[in-house]
Design an enzyme around this catalytic site. Structure first.
Site, mmCIF file in Angstrom:
data_model
loop_
_atom_site.group_PDB
_atom_site.id
_atom_site.type_symbol
_atom_site.label_atom_id
_atom_site.label_comp_id
_atom_site.label_asym_id
_atom_site.label_seq_id
_atom_site.Cartn_x
_atom_site.Cartn_y
_atom_site.Cartn_z
ATOM 1 N N ASP A 1 -12.094 -46.392 6.799
ATOM 2 C CA ASP A 1 -12.247 -45.688 5.522
ATOM 3 C C ASP A 1 -12.678 -46.659 4.429
ATOM 4 O OD1 ASP A 1 -12.209 -43.880 3.466
ATOM 5 O OD2 ASP A 1 -10.029 -43.932 3.215
ATOM 6 N N LYS B 1 -13.737 -47.972 -2.103
ATOM 7 C CA LYS B 1 -12.502 -48.681 -2.401
ATOM 8 C C LYS B 1 -12.794 -50.101 -2.887
ATOM 9 C CE LYS B 1 -9.858 -46.438 1.321
ATOM 10 N NZ LYS B 1 -8.777 -45.835 0.524
ATOM 11 N N ASP C 1 -12.965 -40.467 -1.469
ATOM 12 C CA ASP C 1 -11.893 -41.261 -0.851
ATOM 13 C C ASP C 1 -10.659 -40.405 -0.549
ATOM 14 O OD1 ASP C 1 -10.719 -43.544 0.199
ATOM 15 O OD2 ASP C 1 -9.915 -44.195 -1.731
ATOM 16 N N ARG D 1 -7.557 -35.291 3.848
ATOM 17 C CA ARG D 1 -7.150 -33.887 3.738
ATOM 18 C C ARG D 1 -8.286 -32.942 4.145
ATOM 19 N NH1 ARG D 1 -5.667 -34.875 -2.378
ATOM 20 N NH2 ARG D 1 -5.279 -36.884 -1.371
#
Length: 502
Positions: A271, A278, A348, A352
């Protein structure tokens, strides 16, 4: 899963008495009020030998405080080269199972190079001691060359002394070994770097484990996901050249009236945050962002190996979240599996999105219970720290899962769903936004988002393990640096509880 670089844990066996060995491992209780020598816990040793061990341990500074370890020469009457003592706190006559599990793990980490050990910790809790020794001895060295690989042999074997009157200790040991092996499998997945564990490879390894355990296996590739309308998984995965997958692993108990438990785990093999990228510092730890999927795969395989009397169906979305010219953008709208539209405010907050697709698919199997788990939010660590999973969901089942998690030592904590946070997930253009417009209650808001995708009448628990699934600090107890295997032990204990009680 490749395991050529390490053994599958030490050999474990139960014995009736302390036998000749390289090292004897015992637990120590602290003296009442801190005044006096610590005392040996459990049974299996004569009073004279136990007193001699306590006196010798005190002479080198042992107090019996939790997980304090000392190694002393074996006193007369002990057929061993040395004795390892590990503190249990106290004084107490019946320490909680996880105290024993952590003590055994702490001891195991000190026993590298030891061929054979015998322990009396098992007279206090056989299953916890077995799990602790197995997991404390865990190593992952698949990507080390001889330059940095450990030069000492791993702990070879542990004989676990059983208490008088123990019921079916062989069965207890077999169960504990299967559980520990499943935790180690989840750790292996998490510790495998994203260069070697990407969605297609993860799916293939999960499928191989499933087939070996006799599970029904289905894999949806990127084309099948597009055709099936899995907009969340496709949207997250389309920024990577390594395209997404959805894996289904099914354990059938064979019982006509069996309950059905659906498991869903977030499988983001790496990720970056996507377009909402990030910070660079610490991004390497995002190799762990498939920790939920790793735990779910390990748990459904474990359910099959244990033959639990519950149907268990795992639905595992796998994707890599990367920024590129094909990546989804903040402001895009995607259509989740089942038709709900979501405005992507922050790429990011991708976990979900893949979970929502998988949860709707899981609900089509009409399960009685649904457990999803994910390294979902940094807010989990802000709220609860790095060792306490947040448990959300339908009130009764949430509380049941949290209580079982604490009982097995994974320490889940029940969290609420403040209804005012639901309004903050409204979108200007779609049915939902994937994040709120503020930073407050982020773990809870993520759970409220997922609640929108739980089928009618299904008992549901969501376990956020953002911190607990990956240890960025030093080893402690039976927990190594890196992948921990949380929450495998919680999920299998819940499944077994359902099998027993419905």
């Amino acid at each position: 899963m490749t395991t050529s670089s390490r053994r599958l844990g030490p050999d474990l066996a139960v014995v009736d008495t302390v036998t000749e060995t390289d090292v004897l491992v015992v637990g120590l209780h602290a003296a009442a009020g801190g005044d006096g020598d610590p005392t040996v816990a459990g049974t299996g040793l004569s009073q004279d030998v136990a007193t001699a061990i306590g006196t010798a341990a005190a002479a080198v500074g042992a107090t019996g405080s939790v997980n304090q370890v000392h190694r002393i020469p074996a006193p007369a009457g002990v057929a061993a080269t040395s004795v390892v003592t590990v503190g249990l706190g106290g004084p107490a006559t019946d320490p909680a199972g996880d105290v024993i599990r952590q003590a055994a793990g702490t001891a195991a980490r000190t026993l590298e190079g030891v061929g054979r050990a015998v322990t009396t910790l098992s007279t206090l809790d056989l299953a916890a001691a077995a799990e602790g020794f197995f997991l404390g001895a865990y190593r992952f060295e698949e990507f080390r060359s001889d330059k940095t690989r450990s030069t000492s042999e791993p702990l070879g074997s542990v004989e676990l002394v059983v208490a008088d009157g123990a019921i079916d200790p062989d069965a207890t040991l077999t169960h504990a070994r299967h559980v520990a092996q499943a935790v180690a499998t989840a750790r292996d997945f998490v510790n495998t770097p994203p260069s070697h564990l990407f969605p297609e490879e993860f799916a293939d390894r999960a499928a191989a484990l499933g087939r070996d355990a006799g599970l029904e296996v289905e894999i949806l590739d990127d084309e099948a996901l597009v055709a099936g309308g899995y907009g969340g998984i496709v949207g997250v995965g389309k920024g990577s050249s390594r395209l997404p997958r959805l894996v289904r692993l099914i354990h059938r108990s064979g019982a006509a009236d069996a309950k059905t438990v659906a498991l869903v785990g977030k499988g983001i093999t790496f990720d970056t945050g996507g377009i909402s990228i990030k910070p660079a510092a610490g991004m390497e730890n995002m190799t762990s962002d498939m920790g939920g999927a790793a735990a779910v795969v390990a748990t459904v395989v474990l359910a099959a190996r244990l033959g639990v009397g519950v149907d268990v169906i795992a639905t595992v979305p796998m994707a890599e979240n990367m920024p590129s010219s094909t990546a989804q953008r903040p402001g895009d709208v995607l259509t989740q599996y089942g038709g709900t539209t979501v405005e992507v405010i922050n790429t990011d907050a991708e976990g979900r999105l893949v979970l929502a697709d998988a949860m709707v698919r899981a609900a089509e199997d009409s399960p009685d219970y649904l457990i999803d788990t994910a390294t979902l939010t940094g807010a989990q660590m802000v709220a609860l720290g790095t060792r306490t999973p947040g448990v959300m969901g339908t009130d009764g089942f949430r509380d049941r899962v949290a209580a079982i998690s604490r009982r097995v030592g994974e320490n889940g904590w029940a969290m609420p769903f403040p209804e005012e946070l639901r309004a903050d997930l409204k979108s200007r253009v779609a049915d939902l936004a994937n994040v709120t417009n503020h930073r407050w209650g982020g773990m809870l808001a993520a759970g409220i988002f997922l609640r929108e995708f739980v089928g009618e009448g299904i008992e549901w628990a969501h376990i956020d393990v953002a911190g607990p699934a990956f240890n960025t600090g030093g080893p402690w107890g039976h927990t190594p640096k890196g992948g921990t295997g949380v929450p495998v032990r919680t999920m299998i204990a819940v499944i077994e509880d359902i099998a027993a009680l419905g």
